[in-house]
Design an enzyme around this catalytic site. Structure first.
Site, mmCIF file in Angstrom:
data_model
loop_
_atom_site.group_PDB
_atom_site.id
_atom_site.type_symbol
_atom_site.label_atom_id
_atom_site.label_comp_id
_atom_site.label_asym_id
_atom_site.label_seq_id
_atom_site.Cartn_x
_atom_site.Cartn_y
_atom_site.Cartn_z
ATOM 1 C CE LYS A 1 -6.612 -1.381 3.052
ATOM 2 N NZ LYS A 1 -5.240 -1.862 3.342
ATOM 3 C CE LYS B 1 -5.132 2.010 2.883
ATOM 4 N NZ LYS B 1 -3.939 1.367 3.502
ATOM 5 C CG ASP C 1 -2.015 -0.991 1.218
ATOM 6 O OD1 ASP C 1 -1.924 -1.962 0.436
ATOM 7 O OD2 ASP C 1 -2.980 -0.834 1.996
#
Length: 223
Positions: free
Chosen positions: A182, A154, A92
């Site tokens: 996400k 995300k 991430d």
């Protein structure tokens, strides 16, 4: 949706600075017990998580350029390579928000591309920090991520003034199509998690995973 099905959406998260080895061990044990998709941890704890999760199906997710995203691109790429070498299954990364605000879109793209290349097939999620972006900036960032071919976009680091919103998740999903979304930051109960999923989230980042799948309230979690 059953609690077991919901658990598979969750990256069980511990990223704050004070988390110690016992906290990470507990996180891993909880992830195994409840069937969470992954643990999301800082990279220094990857070896410990790898040991604790051995023999389980739980993945190891780690963060790169976290939480500000303003590192040199070369540093992000190196951090990515070292994290994967240590045992990370997913990355991430934080986008460079300052470059977005400076309209340096070529640099934004090059930054993501460098980390994507360093991943060499390991799934990459790009954290946009949506609370700091305009709707147009969210769309543009998502379009770049889609063009590069990342696995997920995300919403948030969880370290800024705002987290995931249903509106932003829906906007991101409508922009990226089949790419994952996400939702992270402020998702602390079942109702909120299900609302995010309905809006298009395919993964939930949360430190309140147990509360989310059990339908209880979590007043302690910060992510």
């Amino acid at each position: 949706m059953t609690s077991n099905q919901l658990a598979q959406y969750i990256d069980h998260t511990a990223l704050t600075a004070e988390k110690n080895e016992q906290d990470i061990s507990t996180l891993c044990n909880e992830a195994i017990e409840h069937g969470f998709y992954s643990v999301c941890i800082n990279s220094a704890y990857i070896p410990l998580a790898k040991e604790k999760l051995a023999g389980s199906n739980v993945k190891i997710c780690t963060v790169v350029g976290f939480p500000l995203g303003a590192n040199l691109t070369s540093v992000k790429a190196f951090e990515t390579q070292e994290s994967i070498k240590a045992g990370a299954n997913e990355i991430d990364m934080v986008i460079n928000v300052g470059w977005i605000k400076s309209q340096k879109w070529d640099e934004v793209k090059q930054d993501i591309q460098a980390v994507f290349n360093a991943c060499n097939g390991t799934p990459l999620k790009v954290i946009l920090e949506t609370c700091l972006l305009t709707k147009d900036e969210i769309v543009k960032a998502c379009e770049i991520c889609k063009e590069i071919g990342v696995a997920f976009v995300k919403t948030s680091t969880g370290f800024n003034k705002g987290g995931a919103t249903v509106e932003d998740v829906a906007l991101m999903k409508n922009t990226v199509g089949n790419i994952g979304v996400k939702a992270s930051g402020g998702v602390r109960d079942t109702e909120t998690a299900l609302a995010m999923i309905k809006a298009g989230a395919t993964r939930i980042g949360a430190s309140a995973g147990i509360a989310i799948i059990s339908g209880t309230q979590d007043t302690q979690s910060t992510y």
